[in-house]
Design a protein around this motif. Structure first.
Motif, PDB file in Angstrom:
ATOM      1  N   ASN A  27       0.826  -1.206   0.000  1.00 17.01           N
ATOM      2  CA  ASN A  27       0.000   0.000   0.000  1.00 17.01           C
ATOM      3  C   ASN A  27       0.861   1.257   0.000  1.00 17.01           C
ATOM      4  N   ARG A  28       1.973   1.215   0.742  1.00 20.43           N
ATOM      5  CA  ARG A  28       2.873   2.371   0.766  1.00 20.43           C
ATOM      6  C   ARG A  28       3.490   2.606  -0.607  1.00 20.43           C
ATOM      7  N   THR A  29       3.875   1.534  -1.280  1.00 17.86           N
ATOM      8  CA  THR A  29       4.451   1.669  -2.619  1.00 17.86           C
ATOM      9  C   THR A  29       3.434   2.272  -3.582  1.00 17.86           C
ATOM     10  N   VAL A  30       2.210   1.812  -3.508  1.00 18.56           N
ATOM     11  CA  VAL A  30       1.144   2.351  -4.363  1.00 18.56           C
ATOM     12  C   VAL A  30       0.948   3.836  -4.078  1.00 18.56           C
ATOM     13  N   LEU A  31       0.894   4.194  -2.805  1.00 15.97           N
ATOM     14  CA  LEU A  31       0.700   5.595  -2.424  1.00 15.97           C
ATOM     15  C   LEU A  31       1.868   6.459  -2.880  1.00 15.97           C
ATOM     16  N   MET A  32       3.084   5.971  -2.705  1.00 22.83           N
ATOM     17  CA  MET A  32       4.260   6.740  -3.121  1.00 22.83           C
ATOM     18  C   MET A  32       4.255   6.950  -4.635  1.00 22.83           C
ATOM     19  N   GLN A  50      12.098   6.904  -0.883  1.00 22.86           N
ATOM     20  CA  GLN A  50      11.140   7.526   0.022  1.00 22.86           C
ATOM     21  C   GLN A  50      11.644   8.851   0.607  1.00 22.86           C
ATOM     22  N   PRO A  51      12.918   8.943   1.048  1.00 17.93           N
ATOM     23  CA  PRO A  51      13.368  10.234   1.588  1.00 17.93           C
ATOM     24  C   PRO A  51      13.272  11.376   0.568  1.00 17.93           C
ATOM     25  N   ALA A  52      13.572  11.093  -0.684  1.00 24.30           N
ATOM     26  CA  ALA A  52      13.486  12.125  -1.729  1.00 24.30           C
ATOM     27  C   ALA A  52      12.035  12.560  -1.927  1.00 24.30           C
ATOM     28  N   LEU A  53      11.116  11.613  -1.865  1.00 23.68           N
ATOM     29  CA  LEU A  53       9.697  11.933  -2.021  1.00 23.68           C
ATOM     30  C   LEU A  53       9.203  12.789  -0.860  1.00 23.68           C
ATOM     31  N   GLU A  54       9.558  12.396   0.362  1.00 24.08           N
ATOM     32  CA  GLU A  54       9.133  13.168   1.528  1.00 24.08           C
ATOM     33  C   GLU A  54       9.695  14.585   1.474  1.00 24.08           C
ATOM     34  N   LYS A  55      10.941  14.713   1.061  1.00 20.85           N
ATOM     35  CA  LYS A  55      11.565  16.036   0.956  1.00 20.85           C
ATOM     36  C   LYS A  55      10.836  16.886  -0.092  1.00 20.85           C
ATOM     37  N   ALA A  56      10.494  16.286  -1.230  1.00 17.55           N
ATOM     38  CA  ALA A  56       9.799  17.021  -2.288  1.00 17.55           C
ATOM     39  C   ALA A  56       8.435  17.506  -1.826  1.00 17.55           C
ATOM     40  N   ILE A  57       7.709  16.661  -1.090  1.00 17.72           N
ATOM     41  CA  ILE A  57       6.391  17.067  -0.595  1.00 17.72           C
ATOM     42  C   ILE A  57       6.543  18.190   0.426  1.00 17.72           C
ATOM     43  N   LEU A  79      -2.284  13.312   1.514  1.00 13.25           N
ATOM     44  CA  LEU A  79      -1.474  12.206   1.012  1.00 13.25           C
ATOM     45  C   LEU A  79      -0.211  12.040   1.848  1.00 13.25           C
ATOM     46  N   TYR A  80       0.409  13.155   2.221  1.00 15.16           N
ATOM     47  CA  TYR A  80       1.613  13.103   3.044  1.00 15.16           C
ATOM     48  C   TYR A  80       1.293  12.529   4.426  1.00 15.16           C
ATOM     49  N   SER A  81       0.174  12.929   5.006  1.00 11.96           N
ATOM     50  CA  SER A  81      -0.247  12.389   6.303  1.00 11.96           C
ATOM     51  C   SER A  81      -0.502  10.890   6.214  1.00 11.96           C
ATOM     52  N   GLU A  82      -1.112  10.472   5.124  1.00  4.65           N
ATOM     53  CA  GLU A  82      -1.373   9.046   4.912  1.00  4.65           C
ATOM     54  C   GLU A  82      -0.067   8.265   4.795  1.00  4.65           C
ATOM     55  N   LEU A  83       0.922   8.838   4.114  1.00 10.29           N
ATOM     56  CA  LEU A  83       2.230   8.195   3.977  1.00 10.29           C
ATOM     57  C   LEU A  83       2.906   8.061   5.334  1.00 10.29           C
ATOM     58  N   ILE A  84       2.858   9.101   6.135  1.00  7.15           N
ATOM     59  CA  ILE A  84       3.461   9.060   7.476  1.00  7.15           C
ATOM     60  C   ILE A  84       2.755   8.000   8.328  1.00  7.15           C
ATOM     61  N   ALA A  85       1.435   7.932   8.246  1.00  9.51           N
ATOM     62  CA  ALA A  85       0.675   6.949   9.019  1.00  9.51           C
ATOM     63  C   ALA A  85       1.045   5.524   8.599  1.00  9.51           C
ATOM     64  N   LEU A  86       1.189   5.294   7.292  1.00 10.31           N
ATOM     65  CA  LEU A  86       1.590   3.968   6.824  1.00 10.31           C
ATOM     66  C   LEU A  86       2.992   3.614   7.325  1.00 10.31           C
ATOM     67  N   ASN A  87       3.891   4.578   7.303  1.00  7.64           N
ATOM     68  CA  ASN A  87       5.239   4.331   7.821  1.00  7.64           C
ATOM     69  C   ASN A  87       5.203   3.946   9.293  1.00  7.64           C
ATOM     70  N   ASP A  88       4.385   4.640  10.060  1.00 10.31           N
ATOM     71  CA  ASP A  88       4.264   4.341  11.484  1.00 10.31           C
ATOM     72  C   ASP A  88       3.693   2.935  11.715  1.00 10.31           C
ATOM     73  N   LYS A  89       2.687   2.572  10.912  1.00 11.61           N
ATOM     74  CA  LYS A  89       2.109   1.235  11.038  1.00 11.61           C
ATOM     75  C   LYS A  89       3.134   0.154  10.712  1.00 11.61           C
ATOM     76  N   ILE A  90       3.905   0.383   9.657  1.00 12.32           N
ATOM     77  CA  ILE A  90       4.922  -0.601   9.272  1.00 12.32           C
ATOM     78  C   ILE A  90       5.963  -0.736  10.362  1.00 12.32           C
ATOM     79  N   LYS A  91       6.376   0.385  10.935  1.00 11.49           N
ATOM     80  CA  LYS A  91       7.356   0.342  12.023  1.00 11.49           C
ATOM     81  C   LYS A  91       6.825  -0.417  13.226  1.00 11.49           C
ATOM     82  N   SER A  92       5.527  -0.313  13.484  1.00  7.15           N
ATOM     83  CA  SER A  92       4.950  -1.028  14.630  1.00  7.15           C
ATOM     84  C   SER A  92       5.013  -2.541  14.442  1.00  7.15           C
ATOM     85  N   TYR A  93       5.037  -3.011  13.202  1.00  5.57           N
ATOM     86  CA  TYR A  93       5.150  -4.447  12.939  1.00  5.57           C
ATOM     87  C   TYR A  93       6.606  -4.917  12.904  1.00  5.57           C
TER      88      TYR A  93
END
Length: 95
Positions: A27-32, A50-57, A79-93
């Protein structure tokens, strides 16, 4: 007929965690890719990392003079908030 050994509960739980994490990563790849495509439509080409994308946004949202309307900025913020939330969810796993 090939039979499969019955899994222990901990094995099933581990498999469940891996499946959910794998889905979140897809899902993160699709969103990115969606964000990269939308940025490309406004003339901002971003590498796949991902870091380049976050910096651009972040740079897009921090601009003083926006070429985007309020709605465009709002969509990129969501979209940026959704990306951050997905990153947090992935980190929790990962723990």
């Amino acid at each position: 007929m090939n039979f499969v050994a019955i899994k222990q509960v901990w094995q099933q739980e581990l498999q469940m965690v891996h499946r959910v994490r794998s889905r979140l990563m897809k899902n993160r790849t699709v969103l990115m890719n969606e964000i990269r495509g939308l940025l490309g439509e406004f003339g901002t080409v971003v590498p796949q990392e991902q870091p380049a994308l976050e910096k651009a946004i972040q740079e897009l949202l921090a601009r003083e003079e926006q070429q985007l309307s309020y709605k465009g900025i709002e969509v990129f913020q969501e979209l940026y908030s959704e990306l951050i939330a997905l990153n947090d969810k992935i980190k929790s796993y990962d723990n």
